[in-house]
Write a protein that holds these residues in place. Structure first.
Motif, PDB file in Angstrom:
ATOM      1  N   ALA A 142     -45.689  53.119 -32.673  1.00 49.01           N
ATOM      2  CA  ALA A 142     -46.752  54.026 -32.273  1.00 49.01           C
ATOM      3  C   ALA A 142     -46.873  55.198 -33.214  1.00 49.01           C
ATOM      4  CB  ALA A 142     -46.487  54.524 -30.851  1.00 49.01           C
ATOM      5  N   GLY A 143     -48.101  55.512 -33.617  1.00 49.48           N
ATOM      6  CA  GLY A 143     -48.351  56.707 -34.393  1.00 49.48           C
ATOM      7  C   GLY A 143     -48.144  56.568 -35.881  1.00 49.48           C
ATOM      8  N   THR A 148     -51.946  50.834 -38.627  1.00 51.98           N
ATOM      9  CA  THR A 148     -53.365  50.861 -38.311  1.00 51.98           C
ATOM     10  C   THR A 148     -54.115  49.869 -39.196  1.00 51.98           C
ATOM     11  OG1 THR A 148     -53.112  53.217 -37.903  1.00 51.98           O
ATOM     12  CG2 THR A 148     -55.352  52.397 -38.069  1.00 51.98           C
ATOM     13  N   ARG A 182     -52.978  59.024 -35.793  1.00 49.65           N
ATOM     14  CA  ARG A 182     -53.848  58.774 -34.638  1.00 49.65           C
ATOM     15  C   ARG A 182     -55.274  59.236 -34.926  1.00 49.65           C
ATOM     16  NH1 ARG A 182     -48.921  60.221 -31.975  1.00 49.65           N
ATOM     17  NH2 ARG A 182     -49.488  62.425 -31.912  1.00 49.65           N
ATOM     18  N   THR A 186     -58.791  56.879 -35.149  1.00 49.21           N
ATOM     19  CA  THR A 186     -59.976  57.175 -34.340  1.00 49.21           C
ATOM     20  C   THR A 186     -61.211  57.424 -35.203  1.00 49.21           C
ATOM     21  OG1 THR A 186     -58.602  58.179 -32.607  1.00 49.21           O
ATOM     22  CG2 THR A 186     -60.945  58.755 -32.627  1.00 49.21           C
ATOM     23  N   ASP A 203     -55.017  67.089 -31.347  1.00 48.84           N
ATOM     24  CA  ASP A 203     -54.050  66.147 -30.798  1.00 48.84           C
ATOM     25  C   ASP A 203     -52.709  66.840 -30.542  1.00 48.84           C
ATOM     26  OD1 ASP A 203     -53.333  62.948 -30.689  1.00 48.84           O
ATOM     27  OD2 ASP A 203     -51.650  64.105 -31.465  1.00 48.84           O
TER      28      ASP A 203
END
Length: 208
Positions: A142-143, A148, A182, A186, A203
């Protein structure tokens, strides 16, 4: 070659546990995090095992999961990282946290492990940066920007500029890296540094 052990916890120490498997006690070296997840003496436990055979000894290293053992093997590919240091690294963070630290080039986090100085931390971060995303760990990290999809991220130089700006503002590099990752996921490809910084700051503000 021993690959897995299942038995009763006989005894344990700072970096080891003895598993009683049908009356035979196996001494298994483990990270502090693995040991903390084992049950009390007399209760059943199972460990994935890495067996190292040398001229003067046979050592068993135990892990909660296949993913943790895979990460242990990956750490051993770095010059200067032996089994003891690899277990020390796995003691200061789980594989997700270590992957994030490596991807973010967060040498301070890696240096928290016993036996890991600044130079070795830099070597680990440098040599494994491109490998942590390709290793199958059983769960996404995650992150981390590298996980990604390629079409959804900004240029590496833009991401690094955004991270550096947040670090200069006083944020920890690992937190900045995760927030920028993140934000990039997005906003998509082509996002400007200023836009990424703004989104990352929002964030980070949510977690304050």
């Amino acid at each position: 070659m021993i690959a897995k052990l299942k038995g009763l916890v006989d005894s344990s120490g700072d970096d080891w546990v003895v598993l009683d498997v049908n009356g035979v006690g196996y001494l298994v070296f483990c990270s502090a995090r693995t040991l903390s997840r084992l049950p009390a003496a007399g209760e059943a436990a199972a460990l994935v095992v890495e067996t190292h055979v040398r001229e003067d000894h046979i050592h068993l290293y135990g892990f909660i999961s296949e993913a943790e053992r895979s990460f242990f093997r990956l750490l051993l590919t770095v010059q200067g990282v032996g089994a003891k240091v690899a277990l020390a690294l796995l003691s200061v963070g789980d594989i997700t946290q270590l992957s994030q630290a490596i991807a973010a080039q967060d040498k301070a986090t890696l240096s928290r492990a016993a036996g890991v100085g600044p130079k070795l931390a830099a070597r680990i971060a440098s040599e494994l940066k491109d490998k942590v995303s390709s290793l199958s760990l059983g769960a996404p990290v995650a992150g981390v920007v590298m996980t990604t999809p390629k079409e959804a991220i900004a240029e590496p130089s833009v991401l690094e500029d955004a991270v550096s700006a947040l670090v200069n503002l006083g944020y920890a590099r690992l937190d900045a890296f995760a927030a920028v990752g993140r934000a990039a996921a997005t906003l998509g490809q082509g996002a400007a540094v200023s836009v990424l910084i703004g989104a990352a700051l929002r964030d980070l503000g949510k977690g304050a």
